[in-house]
Design a protein around this motif. Sequence first.
Motif, PDB file in Angstrom:
ATOM      1  N   VAL A 178     -26.815  -0.139   6.966  1.00  0.00           N
ATOM      2  CA  VAL A 178     -25.614   1.191   6.869  1.00  0.00           C
ATOM      3  C   VAL A 178     -25.396   0.983   8.257  1.00  0.00           C
ATOM      4  N   LEU A 188     -13.337  -1.082   4.715  1.00  0.00           N
ATOM      5  CA  LEU A 188     -14.021   0.124   3.725  1.00  0.00           C
ATOM      6  C   LEU A 188     -14.919  -0.326   2.728  1.00  0.00           C
ATOM      7  N   MET A 189     -14.978  -1.665   1.417  1.00  0.00           N
ATOM      8  CA  MET A 189     -15.534  -1.645   0.270  1.00  0.00           C
ATOM      9  C   MET A 189     -16.854  -2.178   0.955  1.00  0.00           C
ATOM     10  N   LYS A 191     -18.032  -1.322   2.908  1.00  0.00           N
ATOM     11  CA  LYS A 191     -19.192   0.106   3.709  1.00  0.00           C
ATOM     12  C   LYS A 191     -19.590   0.905   2.884  1.00  0.00           C
ATOM     13  N   MET A 192     -19.255   1.207   1.773  1.00  0.00           N
ATOM     14  CA  MET A 192     -19.204   1.904   0.762  1.00  0.00           C
ATOM     15  C   MET A 192     -20.509   1.164  -0.471  1.00  0.00           C
ATOM     16  N   SER A 193     -20.799   0.181  -0.248  1.00  0.00           N
ATOM     17  CA  SER A 193     -21.232  -1.027  -1.329  1.00  0.00           C
ATOM     18  C   SER A 193     -22.940  -1.072  -0.428  1.00  0.00           C
ATOM     19  N   SER A 194     -22.877  -0.907   1.276  1.00  0.00           N
ATOM     20  CA  SER A 194     -23.528  -0.936   2.050  1.00  0.00           C
ATOM     21  C   SER A 194     -24.892   0.753   1.605  1.00  0.00           C
ATOM     22  N   ILE A 195     -23.982   1.770   1.496  1.00  0.00           N
ATOM     23  CA  ILE A 195     -24.183   3.052   1.344  1.00  0.00           C
ATOM     24  C   ILE A 195     -24.264   3.160  -0.185  1.00  0.00           C
ATOM     25  N   ILE A 196     -24.406   2.402  -1.110  1.00  0.00           N
ATOM     26  CA  ILE A 196     -25.039   2.643  -2.209  1.00  0.00           C
ATOM     27  C   ILE A 196     -25.734   2.360  -2.986  1.00  0.00           C
ATOM     28  N   ASN A 241     -21.878   9.908  11.970  1.00  0.00           N
ATOM     29  CA  ASN A 241     -22.414   9.089  11.214  1.00  0.00           C
ATOM     30  C   ASN A 241     -23.864   9.197  10.441  1.00  0.00           C
TER      31      ASN A 241
END
Length: 430
Positions: A178, A188-189, A191-196, A241
């Motif tokens: 992340v 952004l996709m 980044k968001m997938s890593s966070i999920i 972050n």
Amino acid sequence: MAISEKNFNKAINGFLALIAVMMIFRKPCTLLIIVFAVFNLFFIKKLNYSKQSLVLVLLIASPLLLEIVMFWNNDSLFKGLKSLEKYISLLVFPLFILGNYQRIHFLKILRYYCVTTTIILLFFFLRFVIYFPELIHKYIKGDDLWEIGYAFSNSVGMHAPALNMHLAFVSIGCLFFVFKELRTKGELMFKMSSIIIFVLSFFFVLFVNTRMAFFNVLVGFGLVFLSEVMQVNNLKKVLLNTFFLTVILAGVIFIFVQMNPYMKEKYSSVTFAHMDKIGKLDEIENPEAKVFNALVTRVSIWKSGWELAVKNLPFGVGASDGKQELVKYFKQTNQQFLAKYEFPTHNQFLDFLIKFGILGPIVVLVYIGTIGYLGIDLKNAIVFSFFFLFFTSNLTDDFLLRFDGIAFSGLWMSIFGSYWLQRKITADKS
């Protein structure tokens, strides 16, 4: 058999990524390890060792070497061979991974492992919800909340502390990626997938809900954060972050604790209950319900284990006889509760002291300490987090008795060792 260098590199890294992911499934993973060994035997001429890599091979294989050196002390030849067989992966992994150290892609393997393991656990979680609705219903109602994590782990086919040790490392790795994604100017996709993926991985640690894994994952998060602070010049961005991720983590923990109020009790009163009954658990009414997973039970086991070990110095009782001698000692000292459930030592240092005498805990310390040395020398938060995770886990459990601890540590030690050797070569050339 001919194979291009490019395809051989892909095959080696593919094997390692797949073995890492399948580590939570003993039988398929064992088969994969055998296939991996045979594959490397076909291309044995490609193996290349330096003096440093050979030293690492010996260090990683040290528990196996100890079994061989002390084999004479076993009462049963068959049981001795069975105990020895468990450690074969500690020869296979260092020989064939460190022999190919220049080909190993540490971060690619780690990313694939973290993402794929989390997705697999999501599948098992959804399966658990569908096939065990009565447990989910009890969980939502707040009944028998201690049961859910162990039941879920059993549905995967693993003991809860072992599964959660793996999941803690996965979650620490997910947080690392992340930060890596947030540091870049990628889409952004991604980044968001890593966070999920990270949030899911942390949720599974909470769901299985074992104390050491929860403690270790938080320490690992702290180490990854400190590493990020030291590596990145833009401190403001790192702190922003981190604040964002902390809010997410706090939210996940808050929601989970609201759903599972037993967690507060488990981490306080249950853990430290009846500490005045060390070695006298039979005096507690219904000990199965009150202290089965409490600290007093572990300490009672450690007390008996220490007494047994001291009586059998300097060479121990033998690798194949450790548990049965401990259970026999429970009976001799009239500890019926411990004898009934045949508890193991729950401490790897003590277990090896009972089995091998003075050499036992020294070998455990050298084995696990090697990971710590690699982490410190590399200044790598992931490697050092693994060391801390495996060291503390073996203070309250005995993972060098189990496939999911032996193969798990041997695989990652060999991968870390390859990464260390690569960095050494780069440093020497510069």
